[in-house]
Design an enzyme around this catalytic site. Structure first.
Site, PDB file in Angstrom:
ATOM      1  N   HIS A 297       6.736  -2.314 -12.821  1.00 12.36           N
ATOM      2  CA  HIS A 297       6.835  -3.847 -12.083  1.00 12.36           C
ATOM      3  C   HIS A 297       8.037  -4.068 -11.468  1.00 12.36           C
ATOM      4  O   HIS A 297       8.508  -2.987 -10.676  1.00 12.36           O
ATOM      5  CB  HIS A 297       6.551  -4.720 -13.448  1.00 12.36           C
ATOM      6  CG  HIS A 297       6.234  -6.277 -13.042  1.00 12.36           C
ATOM      7  ND1 HIS A 297       6.136  -6.597 -12.002  1.00 12.36           N
ATOM      8  CD2 HIS A 297       6.201  -7.285 -13.907  1.00 12.36           C
ATOM      9  CE1 HIS A 297       5.654  -7.957 -11.854  1.00 12.36           C
ATOM     10  NE2 HIS A 297       5.897  -8.156 -12.965  1.00 12.36           N
TER      11      HIS A 297
ATOM     12  N   HIS B  38       0.075  -0.729  -5.234  1.00 15.85           N
ATOM     13  CA  HIS B  38       0.196  -2.045  -5.725  1.00 15.85           C
ATOM     14  C   HIS B  38      -1.400  -2.351  -6.026  1.00 15.85           C
ATOM     15  O   HIS B  38      -2.386  -1.903  -5.587  1.00 15.85           O
ATOM     16  CB  HIS B  38       0.405  -2.854  -4.521  1.00 15.85           C
ATOM     17  CG  HIS B  38       0.810  -4.299  -5.076  1.00 15.85           C
ATOM     18  ND1 HIS B  38       0.071  -5.193  -5.352  1.00 15.85           N
ATOM     19  CD2 HIS B  38       2.064  -4.603  -5.351  1.00 15.85           C
ATOM     20  CE1 HIS B  38       0.860  -6.307  -5.730  1.00 15.85           C
ATOM     21  NE2 HIS B  38       2.169  -5.948  -5.712  1.00 15.85           N
TER      22      HIS B  38
ATOM     23  N   ASP C 170       9.350  -2.830  -3.507  1.00 18.25           N
ATOM     24  CA  ASP C 170      10.570  -2.219  -4.186  1.00 18.25           C
ATOM     25  C   ASP C 170      11.150  -0.957  -3.570  1.00 18.25           C
ATOM     26  O   ASP C 170      11.982  -0.308  -3.902  1.00 18.25           O
ATOM     27  CB  ASP C 170      10.225  -1.770  -5.544  1.00 18.25           C
ATOM     28  CG  ASP C 170      10.006  -3.068  -6.541  1.00 18.25           C
ATOM     29  OD1 ASP C 170      10.790  -3.998  -6.526  1.00 18.25           O
ATOM     30  OD2 ASP C 170       8.968  -3.233  -7.281  1.00 18.25           O
TER      31      ASP C 170
HETATM   32  N1  CMC Z   1       2.172   7.449  -6.715  1.00 18.84           N
HETATM   33  C1  CMC Z   1       1.293   8.510  -7.208  1.00 18.84           C
HETATM   34  N2  CMC Z   1      -0.089   8.285  -7.247  1.00 18.84           N
HETATM   35  C2  CMC Z   1      -0.205   6.921  -7.621  1.00 18.84           C
HETATM   36  C3  CMC Z   1       0.664   5.856  -7.268  1.00 18.84           C
HETATM   37  C4  CMC Z   1       2.028   6.096  -6.867  1.00 18.84           C
HETATM   38  N3  CMC Z   1       2.929   5.480  -6.815  1.00 18.84           N
HETATM   39  N4  CMC Z   1       0.199   4.611  -7.772  1.00 18.84           N
HETATM   40  C5  CMC Z   1      -1.114   4.921  -7.736  1.00 18.84           C
HETATM   41  N5  CMC Z   1      -1.373   6.401  -7.948  1.00 18.84           N
HETATM   42  C6  CMC Z   1      -2.570   6.687  -8.095  1.00 18.84           C
HETATM   43  C7  CMC Z   1      -2.963   6.938  -9.466  1.00 18.84           C
HETATM   44  O1  CMC Z   1      -2.592   8.178 -10.132  1.00 18.84           O
HETATM   45  C8  CMC Z   1      -4.506   6.720  -9.357  1.00 18.84           C
HETATM   46  O2  CMC Z   1      -4.913   7.891  -9.108  1.00 18.84           O
HETATM   47  P1  CMC Z   1      -6.380   8.564  -9.461  1.00 18.84           P
HETATM   48  O3  CMC Z   1      -7.547   7.421  -8.927  1.00 18.84           O
HETATM   49  O4  CMC Z   1      -6.663   9.852  -9.114  1.00 18.84           O
HETATM   50  O5  CMC Z   1      -6.324   8.359 -11.345  1.00 18.84           O
HETATM   51  C9  CMC Z   1      -4.761   5.773  -8.218  1.00 18.84           C
HETATM   52  O6  CMC Z   1      -3.670   5.835  -7.478  1.00 18.84           O
HETATM   53  C10 CMC Z   1      -4.708   4.534  -8.523  1.00 18.84           C
HETATM   54  O7  CMC Z   1      -3.660   4.089  -9.415  1.00 18.84           O
HETATM   55  P2  CMC Z   1      -3.768   2.926 -10.716  1.00 18.84           P
HETATM   56  O8  CMC Z   1      -2.711   3.361 -11.537  1.00 18.84           O
HETATM   57  O9  CMC Z   1      -5.278   2.643 -11.051  1.00 18.84           O
HETATM   58  O10 CMC Z   1      -3.371   1.770  -9.768  1.00 18.84           O
HETATM   59  P3  CMC Z   1      -2.846   0.090 -10.452  1.00 18.84           P
HETATM   60  O11 CMC Z   1      -3.518  -0.818  -9.579  1.00 18.84           O
HETATM   61  O12 CMC Z   1      -3.470   0.245 -11.680  1.00 18.84           O
HETATM   62  O13 CMC Z   1      -1.422   0.340 -10.365  1.00 18.84           O
HETATM   63  C11 CMC Z   1       1.015   0.264  -9.659  1.00 18.84           C
HETATM   64  C12 CMC Z   1      -0.434  -0.403  -9.452  1.00 18.84           C
HETATM   65  C13 CMC Z   1       1.915  -0.576  -8.914  1.00 18.84           C
HETATM   66  C14 CMC Z   1       1.435   0.002 -11.111  1.00 18.84           C
HETATM   67  C15 CMC Z   1       0.807   1.632  -9.238  1.00 18.84           C
HETATM   68  O14 CMC Z   1       0.685   2.050  -7.925  1.00 18.84           O
HETATM   69  C16 CMC Z   1       2.421   2.371  -9.607  1.00 18.84           C
HETATM   70  O15 CMC Z   1       2.549   2.918 -10.687  1.00 18.84           O
HETATM   71  N6  CMC Z   1       3.266   2.471  -8.474  1.00 18.84           N
HETATM   72  C17 CMC Z   1       4.605   2.885  -8.765  1.00 18.84           C
HETATM   73  C18 CMC Z   1       5.482   1.783  -9.398  1.00 18.84           C
HETATM   74  C19 CMC Z   1       5.746   0.758  -8.491  1.00 18.84           C
HETATM   75  O16 CMC Z   1       6.152   1.164  -7.454  1.00 18.84           O
HETATM   76  N7  CMC Z   1       5.673  -0.473  -8.909  1.00 18.84           N
HETATM   77  C20 CMC Z   1       6.266  -1.770  -8.045  1.00 18.84           C
HETATM   78  C21 CMC Z   1       5.033  -2.657  -7.941  1.00 18.84           C
HETATM   79  S1  CMC Z   1       5.113  -3.724  -6.574  1.00 18.84           S
HETATM   80  C22 CMC Z   1       6.452  -4.904  -7.269  1.00 18.84           C
HETATM   81  C23 CMC Z   1       6.022  -5.473  -8.829  1.00 18.84           C
HETATM   82  O17 CMC Z   1       4.982  -5.433  -9.150  1.00 18.84           O
HETATM   83  O18 CMC Z   1       6.935  -5.743  -9.297  1.00 18.84           O
END
Ligand code: CMC
Length: 447
Positions: A285, A326, A382
């Site tokens: 987050h 995201h 971020d």
């Molecule tokens: N790098 C590599 N792969 C990723 C990333 C990433 N940053 N984000 C998602 N994926 C992949 C993930 O492994 C999954 O792949 P597969 O379908 O093969 O299993 C697919 O994309 C979908 O990911 P998810 O975890 O189901 O997506 P989500 O909607 O649950 O998670 C997220 C969203 C923001 C937690 C995630 O994209 C992430 O961990 N990003 C990195 C951390 C980040 O930058 N967070 C800040 C978010 S914006 C500000 C805020 O919210 O505060």
């Protein structure tokens, strides 16, 4: 066509006749047909409860871990269209607000639904400005932290401690008392954050000054020392103002959901906000801005970027490209676009941050790579914000604090909206129990 099926179709036809906004559900376990109204593109999960196999059946529930497709509330504050990359506060596009407003104007908009006129704005700024001091005993609470305490840990604990200074905050249904806490929280968050930074540097705290505006005051509390005078650079003040506007609200994210959830128990806003800030602290987050900087430093040079991207892809979710992806945006995060443009303006004043080249190369490769394209992973808020914070002189560990200060107005707007919602009830999800059924107790000597 069999009789059962014919009956079902007839029932369905009767159920939907003249009622377009309804969902007809056939329960194949019983052959019964149900009609569930659709309002604002949603069905009410409680309408599923009538769907039962018999009198003893609890009724159907929806299962949605991590709330992937569940609206937990109605709201009139922030609108996001994740596929189109649109973000609006109270109907105003984020791009317009970032260009034309000051942060406190936007905070007012979030809380009260309209942009303030001059008189309302002056009064609002006055109310915030005159609450920036913190109680000397609260300062002593902060003194007790270890010299290397994480600024977010200090912020979360100090905000929670503030509830003990303002017992009237527990009267959450008294609008006047609520307004008082809103003033206090928006005003004191920068003071507590700056004190946390000074504490970690072993430097004396710099008290707030009523002569300065919100962002100037914050930068002054951060960077002024008793030995020297300090005047913040106007470009950096404006950059901070814009970053604060971009971070002010983002509808039902993890932190805001925590704020509403804790607040739904009628907990005071300081304790609720401490919980929201704790959620924000997490690296998935708001903690991601800190992780992005660590990642860029770990990569070290542009030539190492392809190998790093490969590691992320091979890591299959274990290692992530921080600042990418995201839950809601499956397109460019509009905030990231604004921040990227602003970074150039800031670097003209501070000199170019060498990590920017690594970030640009990461973005360039990721936006072409099938792994990221297929998953619709784009830079989020971020990805570039940390580079600006670093250029302003803020230490990496304090980045998430810079997110929590402006998000305070969003959290409070959402909290207030929740308390005034006639449908408001204590947040209490259901579960699907998959553990053992009743079993006989085994005394210790027989286990
Ligand atoms: N790098 C590599 N792969 C990723 C990333 C990433 N940053 N984000 C998602 N994926 C992949 C993930 O492994 C999954 O792949 P597969 O379908 O093969 O299993 C697919 O994309 C979908 O990911 P998810 O975890 O189901 O997506 P989500 O909607 O649950 O998670 C997220 C969203 C923001 C937690 C995630 O994209 C992430 O961990 N990003 C990195 C951390 C980040 O930058 N967070 C800040 C978010 S914006 C500000 C805020 O919210 O505060």
């Amino acid at each position: 066509m069999g009789t059962v099926e014919a009956t079902r179709n007839e029932q369905a036809a009767t159920a939907t006749e003249g009622k377009a906004d309804a969902l007809t559900i056939t329960d194949r376990r019983t052959g019964r047909v149900y009609e569930v109204p659709i309002t604002n593109g949603t069905i009410r999960a409680m309408d599923l409860r009538q769907i039962k196999t018999g009198a003893d059946d609890f009724g159907l529930m929806s299962y949605d871990p991590a709330f992937l497709n569940t609206a937990s509330c109605t709201s009139r504050i922030t609108f996001i269209d994740g596929d189109k990359g649109i973000l609006r506060y109270r109907g105003y596009p984020i791009e317009v607000l970032a260009e034309k407003c000051k942060y406190l104007e936007v905070a007012y908009l979030l809380l009260y639904g309209e942009l303030p006129n001059k008189k309302q704005y002056d009064q609002w700024v006055h109310d915030i400005t005159y609450h920036t001091m913190i109680h000397e005993s609260l300062k002593k609470v902060m003194d007790a932290f270890n010299y290397d305490a994480h600024p977010m840990g200090m912020l979360i604990s100090t905000v929670a401690a503030m509830s003990t200074f303002y017992p009237d905050a527990r009267e959450v249904h008294d609008p006047e008392k609520r307004t008082k806490q809103i003033h206090r929280l928006i005003a004191k968050m920068p003071t507590v954050s700056a004190f946390a930074y000074k504490h970690s540097m072993g430097m004396p705290y710099v008290y707030p000054s009523n002569a300065l505006d919100y962002c100037e005051n914050f930068l002054t509390m951060l960077f002024k020392t008793p030995a020297e005078s300090y005047t913040p650079n106007p470009t950096l003040v404006r950059a901070l103002e814009v970053l604060f506007i971009l971070h002010a609200d983002h509808e039902q994210n993890c932190g805001t959901n925590a704020m509403r959830s804790i607040g739904s128990a009628h907990t005071d806003p300081y304790s609720s906000l401490a919980g929201a800030a704790a959620a924000l602290y997490g690296p998935l987050h708001g903690g991601a801005n800190e992780e992005v900087l660590k990642m860029l430093e770990e990569i070290g040079s542009v030539s190492n970027v392809p190998a790093f991207i490969e590691q992320v892809k091979q890591g299959k979710g274990e290692k992530r490209l921080m600042g990418f992806g995201h839950r809601v945006y499956k397109n460019f995060d509009p905030r990231a676009k604004i921040i990227k443009r602003m970074a150039e303006e800031v670097f003209e004043v501070t000199g170019r941050n060498p990590l920017l080249d690594i970030a640009l190369e990461l973005e360039r490769i990721a936006l072409q790579d099938e792994y990221f394209v297929k998953r619709k992973l784009y830079p989020n808020v971020d990805f570039y914000s940390g580079l600006i914070y670093q250029a302003i002189g803020i230490p990496t560990a304090a980045f998430t604090v810079l997110f929590a200060i402006p998000r305070t107005s969003g959290w409070l707007a959402q909290w207030q909206e929740m308390l005034e919602d006639p449908e408001e009830k204590i947040a209490r999800p259901r579960q699907v129990y998959l553990g053992p059924g009743e079993r006989p107790f085994v005394p210790m000597e027989k286990r």
